[in-house]
Design a protein around this motif. Structure first.
Motif, short mmCIF file in Angstrom:
data_model
loop_
_atom_site.label_atom_id
_atom_site.label_comp_id
_atom_site.label_asym_id
_atom_site.label_seq_id
_atom_site.Cartn_x
_atom_site.Cartn_y
_atom_site.Cartn_z
N ASP A 1 1.21 -0.44 -0.02
CA ASP A 1 0.11 0.12 -0.23
C ASP A 1 0.84 1.27 0.17
N GLU A 2 1.85 1.32 -0.67
CA GLU A 2 2.61 2.34 -0.62
C GLU A 2 2.37 3.54 -1.77
N GLY A 3 0.85 2.93 -2.61
CA GLY A 3 0.78 4.37 -3.81
C GLY A 3 0.09 3.56 -3.90
N PRO A 4 -1.59 4.33 -4.56
CA PRO A 4 -2.52 4.06 -5.31
C PRO A 4 -2.52 2.97 -6.18
N ASP A 5 -3.67 1.87 -6.17
CA ASP A 5 -3.74 0.72 -6.91
C ASP A 5 -4.06 1.15 -8.10
N PRO A 6 -4.09 0.72 -9.42
CA PRO A 6 -4.00 0.96 -10.40
C PRO A 6 -5.74 1.86 -10.80
N TYR A 7 -6.74 1.24 -10.89
CA TYR A 7 -8.44 1.46 -10.50
C TYR A 7 -8.17 3.20 -9.52
N ASP A 8 -7.44 3.13 -8.67
CA ASP A 8 -7.29 4.58 -8.26
C ASP A 8 -6.70 5.72 -9.35
N TYR A 9 -6.26 5.37 -9.83
CA TYR A 9 -5.65 6.00 -11.03
C TYR A 9 -6.13 6.06 -11.97
N LEU A 10 -7.46 5.11 -12.59
CA LEU A 10 -7.71 5.16 -13.16
C LEU A 10 -9.14 6.31 -12.80
N LEU A 11 -9.61 6.40 -11.62
CA LEU A 11 -10.26 7.71 -10.95
C LEU A 11 -9.89 8.62 -10.73
N MET A 12 -8.42 8.91 -11.49
CA MET A 12 -8.03 10.42 -11.03
C MET A 12 -7.26 10.43 -12.36
N SER A 13 -6.97 9.86 -13.54
CA SER A 13 -7.11 9.80 -14.43
C SER A 13 -8.06 10.23 -14.65
N LEU A 14 -9.82 10.63 -15.02
CA LEU A 14 -11.00 11.32 -15.05
C LEU A 14 -11.15 11.64 -14.62
N GLY A 15 -10.83 11.96 -13.04
CA GLY A 15 -11.04 13.41 -12.48
C GLY A 15 -10.30 14.32 -12.26
N SER A 16 -9.11 14.61 -13.06
CA SER A 16 -8.02 15.28 -12.95
C SER A 16 -8.34 15.78 -14.55
N CYS A 17 -8.69 14.93 -15.73
CA CYS A 17 -9.68 15.79 -16.69
C CYS A 17 -10.59 16.33 -16.66
N THR A 18 -11.75 15.74 -15.88
CA THR A 18 -12.85 16.56 -16.01
C THR A 18 -13.32 17.71 -15.19
N VAL A 19 -11.77 17.79 -14.28
CA VAL A 19 -11.72 19.40 -13.25
C VAL A 19 -11.33 20.38 -14.02
N ILE A 20 -9.76 19.84 -15.12
CA ILE A 20 -9.42 20.53 -15.89
C ILE A 20 -10.13 21.44 -16.92
N THR A 21 -11.45 20.17 -17.76
CA THR A 21 -12.40 20.42 -18.89
C THR A 21 -12.61 21.52 -18.55
N LEU A 22 -13.18 21.33 -17.07
CA LEU A 22 -14.12 22.09 -16.36
C LEU A 22 -14.40 23.82 -16.26
N LYS A 23 -12.98 23.89 -15.93
CA LYS A 23 -12.31 24.84 -15.32
C LYS A 23 -11.81 25.57 -16.48
N MET A 24 -11.38 24.67 -18.16
CA MET A 24 -11.22 25.90 -19.12
C MET A 24 -12.34 26.06 -20.08
N TYR A 25 -13.24 25.15 -19.14
CA TYR A 25 -14.80 26.12 -19.92
C TYR A 25 -15.26 27.09 -19.65
N ALA A 26 -15.38 27.13 -17.81
CA ALA A 26 -15.58 28.08 -17.56
C ALA A 26 -15.05 29.88 -17.39
N ASP A 27 -14.17 29.14 -17.40
CA ASP A 27 -12.21 30.59 -17.65
C ASP A 27 -13.52 31.02 -19.44
N ARG A 28 -13.31 31.09 -20.10
CA ARG A 28 -14.13 30.53 -21.30
C ARG A 28 -14.89 31.21 -21.84
#
Length: 148
Positions: free
Chosen positions: A42-69
């Motif tokens: 348990d020295e790092g997130p498991d692969p499914y955590d990274y899958l969720l992190m990838s989707l979550g980070s892309c989501t917040v970045i996309t939303l921030k870009m859209y809201a800024d525009r």
């Protein structure tokens, strides 16, 4: 060749510590591991955590870009995600592993003085982030092996 035509290369190395994996993307290094109850440390997130992190980070970045525009008054964006496997509703043989489908629950929490219409638009935009689209598309994985 344009930047968008270049293939992104990410390296993974599984060393001597059972499931601990060192992942390198450019100058960035991350650790993945499995929980102790399945043999990891348990020295790092498991692969499914990274899958969720990838989707979550892309989501917040996309939303921030859209809201800024749109110059919308978004003060902060949070995403909470959960992953689990569920039986397909119409499975003929529910004991078959293929009868289980992956479910990802994604809750958006947006701080700011936004109308219901703006919040609904952000929900729609969240489904258009590149990782979300990739996960819903057919993905071809080409695998090779070599001996060293």
């Amino acid at each position: 060749m344009s930047d968008s035509d270049k293939k992104k290369i990410v390296h993974f190395h599984l060393g001597e510590e059972n499931y601990k994996t060192v992942m390198t993307a450019g100058k960035h290094e991350l650790i993945a591991d499995e929980p102790e109850h399945v043999g990891g440390k348990d020295e790092g997130p498991d692969p499914y955590d990274y899958l969720l992190m990838s989707l979550g980070s892309c989501t917040v970045i996309t939303l921030k870009m859209y809201a800024d525009r749109k110059e919308w008054p978004v003060e902060d964006i949070y995403v909470e995600m959960r992953h689990h496997k569920a039986h397909a509703e119409d499975c003929e043989d529910c004991d078959d592993p293929k009868a289980r489908i992956d479910k990802i629950e994604k809750d958006l929490i947006v701080k700011g003085d936004l109308s219901e219409e703006q919040l609904n638009r952000l929900l729609e935009i969240s489904k258009k982030c590149p990782v979300h689209k990739t996960m819903l598309n057919d993905v071809e994985i080409i695998s090779t092996v070599e001996k060293k």
